[in-house]
Scaffold this motif. Structure first.
Motif, short mmCIF file in Angstrom:
data_model
loop_
_atom_site.label_atom_id
_atom_site.label_comp_id
_atom_site.label_asym_id
_atom_site.label_seq_id
_atom_site.Cartn_x
_atom_site.Cartn_y
_atom_site.Cartn_z
N ARG A 142 0.88 -1.24 0.15
CA ARG A 142 -0.17 -0.04 0.01
C ARG A 142 0.90 1.05 -0.10
O ARG A 142 0.43 2.11 -0.86
N LEU A 143 2.03 1.07 0.73
CA LEU A 143 2.94 2.31 0.88
C LEU A 143 3.47 2.61 -0.75
O LEU A 143 3.18 3.69 -1.05
N GLN A 200 -3.80 15.52 3.24
CA GLN A 200 -4.00 14.59 4.58
C GLN A 200 -4.91 13.47 3.73
O GLN A 200 -4.91 12.31 4.41
N ALA A 201 -5.75 13.79 2.69
CA ALA A 201 -6.30 12.70 2.24
C ALA A 201 -5.34 11.67 1.34
O ALA A 201 -5.54 10.64 1.19
N GLY A 202 -4.40 12.13 0.78
CA GLY A 202 -3.05 11.28 0.22
C GLY A 202 -2.40 10.49 1.21
O GLY A 202 -2.08 9.28 0.95
N PHE A 203 -2.33 11.13 2.42
CA PHE A 203 -1.58 10.51 3.48
C PHE A 203 -2.44 9.36 4.08
O PHE A 203 -2.02 8.14 4.18
N ALA A 204 -3.73 9.75 3.74
CA ALA A 204 -4.70 8.58 4.36
C ALA A 204 -4.88 7.27 3.28
O ALA A 204 -4.83 6.20 3.82
N LEU A 205 -4.61 7.91 2.26
CA LEU A 205 -4.54 6.73 1.27
C LEU A 205 -3.36 5.61 1.23
O LEU A 205 -3.33 4.68 0.89
N ALA A 217 -9.39 4.12 1.33
CA ALA A 217 -10.27 4.41 0.31
C ALA A 217 -10.95 5.51 0.10
O ALA A 217 -11.07 6.33 -0.89
N ALA A 218 -11.55 6.21 1.21
CA ALA A 218 -12.21 7.64 1.43
C ALA A 218 -11.18 8.45 1.07
O ALA A 218 -11.33 9.63 0.30
N GLY A 219 -9.73 8.32 1.57
CA GLY A 219 -8.82 9.30 1.33
C GLY A 219 -8.53 9.34 -0.17
O GLY A 219 -8.35 10.33 -0.90
N ALA A 220 -8.41 8.32 -0.87
CA ALA A 220 -8.41 8.21 -2.16
C ALA A 220 -9.25 8.93 -2.92
O ALA A 220 -9.00 9.64 -3.90
#
Ligand SMILES: Nc1ncnc2c1ncn2[C@@H]1O[C@H](COP(=O)(O)OP(=O)(O)OP(=O)(O)O)[C@@H](O)[C@H]1O
Ligand SMILES: [Mg+2]
Lengths: 244, 253
Positions: A142-143, A200-205, A217-220
């Protein structure tokens, strides 16, 4: 379209901008990963979330990919080559689509390379210190893939902003200030809002800070929406405005 | 955007049969400022036209409108009967240099042309021909940041000639050229017109214009102040400079 994309790729290769960005990113990345991996005390490297501080460098991937995307268009405004570009291909939307493809590729490569360095250096250092690596195989995947996706989407976001604002200095300063300063304030003081920010959405994904940030998934979805908003606005404005 | 199979000769209007450029009632406003006011002219094949006028008269603006870089406030500017952006492969019809500085400093001259060629579907062999035409082969692999002004002009011209166009649109191309370069440019423009092409060239160097062009358009404060064949304008023994100064020093009506 193929010709326009080929020309954009050739433009990228014919200056050293992207190579410079890649080397700077990897240099900074190496430094940041090694510093964290060596200096965090073992009791602060116990959990998966802790260890993500060593392995998750979405912030660098996003910043450098954003810069690469923004440069793809603002350099043309800065040097006036945008006129020649639009004389050869007056379909301005087609030019932006080609730039989107070329920048997304660059951004993905930047993000992937950053995470590859983080994973390789980070796990070697932790292993060398005898610290048990809690991050599992799927997390590493995932990373790496997340790094590539964050890079591609942030490049698109940067390209869109570049098309909207046109001024290179404004866009580059804006991107850095937003990502490194404003988002930090947002996530610290109004996390419900900050979570929805593009960085932050990117870091979440990528699976960073799952306690604070959105699920991957929500971050993506959120980051994709930001990138789409920027690119579509940039396209509309580029089609409507006179070329300087 | 447009999928017309571009016939270069507009046939619908007999009167514009040979008009390569057709500008009709063209106006451009920026906010309240009227930069171009009801400009009308046509250019036929086989002609070199000098586009004259004081600083700020609206020459570059007209060329940007003609090339689809800016949108008219009213009226139209057509090349080969179409808006520039509706042409099928515009660089094969129109070659243009608007600003000598429109080059990326870190790219070599050859690479600059190859990028253009790639986007336009033109083979790399044509890049070499264009470099030879402007005598820039020796410097072709150097970065543009090391080029002199005249070398940049030559590179711009090479780019304009890449697609073997029938219309050349040049904004002050003589700026920075050495005497040999000037002579080459003059011969190139004349030859271009003799082979049936049309040239629209803006300039402030009236002595040079006098040696090169067939006809002139004199723009003054956004309006067409005078136009016609060079020999007709200078018929009563005045030089082009005298005619020009007389026209452009008049207070606009
Ligand atoms: N984007 C713009 N916004 C506002 N005014 C503009 C813009 N572009 C041009 N102008 C104005 O339009 C007028 C005509 O400019 P233009 O560049 O067409 O003149 P020119 O005839 O090419 O002059 P020069 O001989 O100095 O090159 C000038 O007064 C200029 O300030
Ligand atoms: Mg001008």
């Amino acid at each position: 379209m193929n010709a326009t994309l080929a020309a954009e790729l050739r433009k990228q290769r014919s200056t050293r901008t992207d190579l410079t960005l890649l080397l700077t990113l990897l240099g900074l990345g190496l430094f940041a990963v090694a510093l964290h991996a060596f200096s965090l005390s073992p009791d602060r490297l116990m959990t998966v979330t802790d260890q993500m501080r060593v392995f998750g460098w979405g912030v660098l991937a996003a910043l450098f990919a954003g810069i690469a995307g923004a440069m793809a268009i603002t350099t043309e405004f800065r040097h006036g080559t945008i006129r020649t570009t639009f004389l050869v291909t007056p379909q301005r939307g087609r030019v932006l689509t080609a730039k989107l493809g070329a920048s997304a590729l660059t951004g993905a490569a930047l993000g992937f390379a950053m995470e590859l360095v983080a994973v390789v250096i980070g796990s070697s250092v932790l292993a060398g210190r005898g610290i048990d690596i809690k991050i599992t195989h799927p997390d590493f995947v995932r990373l790496l893939l997340g790094g590539a996706l964050v890079g591609a989407l942030w490049a698109a976001f940067g390209l869109g902003l570049g098309a909207i604002l046109r001024s290179q200095v404004t866009v580059l300063v804006g991107l850095a200030a937003w990502l490194l300063f404003i988002e930090n304030l947002l996530i610290a003081y109004v996390p419900d809002v900050g979570r929805l920010a593009p960085g932050q959405a990117g870091f979440a994904l990528m699976g960073q800070d799952p306690d604070t940030l959105l699920p991957p998934a929500a971050g993506a979805v959120v980051l994709t929406a930001w990138a789409a908003l920027a690119v579509i606005s940039g396209r509309v404005l580029t089609a409507r405005r006179d070329v300087p | 955007m447009d999928h017309r199979t571009g016939d270069v000769r507009p046939t619908a209007l007999a009167s514009t049969r040979d008009a390569i450029v057709s500008v009709r009632s063209l106006s451009k406003r920026y906010g309240d400022v009227i930069v171009l006011d009801d400009l009308t002219f046509t250019l036929e094949e086989g002609t070199v036209t000098g586009f004259l006028g004081p600083n700020g008269a609206g020459k570059t603006t007209t060329l940007r409108l003609l090339l689809g870089l800016a949108a008219p406030s009213s009226g139209q500017a057509l090349v080969f009967g179409h808006r520039y952006q509706d042409l099928d492969s515009p660089v094969r019809r129109v070659g243009a240099v608007l600003d000598v500085h429109d080059l990326h400093p870190a790219r070599s001259g050859r690479e600059h042309l190859r990028v253009l060629a790639l986007a336009a579907g033109i083979p790399d062999s044509r890049v070499e021909e264009a470099l030879a035409m402007v005598e820039l082969e020796a410097a072709a692999d150097r970065r543009v940041r090391t080029y002199s002004l005249g070398m940049r002009q030559r590179l711009g011209l090479a780019g304009a000639l890449l697609g073997e166009p029938r219309l050349l649109v040049l904004d002050e191309p003589a700026n920075g050229l050495d005497p040999a370069g000037m002579q080459w440019l003059r011969a190139m423009l004349r030859g271009f017109a003799e082979r049936g092409g049309a040239v629209l060239v803006s300039s402030h160097v009236l002595a040079e214009v006098g040696q090169t062009v067939d006809q002139v358009l004199i723009l003054h404060r956004g309006r067409l102040a005078a136009s016609g064949p060079l020999d007709q304008l200078t018929a009563d023994g005045q030089t082009l400079e005298e005619v020009y100064l007389a026209i452009t020093s008049k207070v606009a009506a």
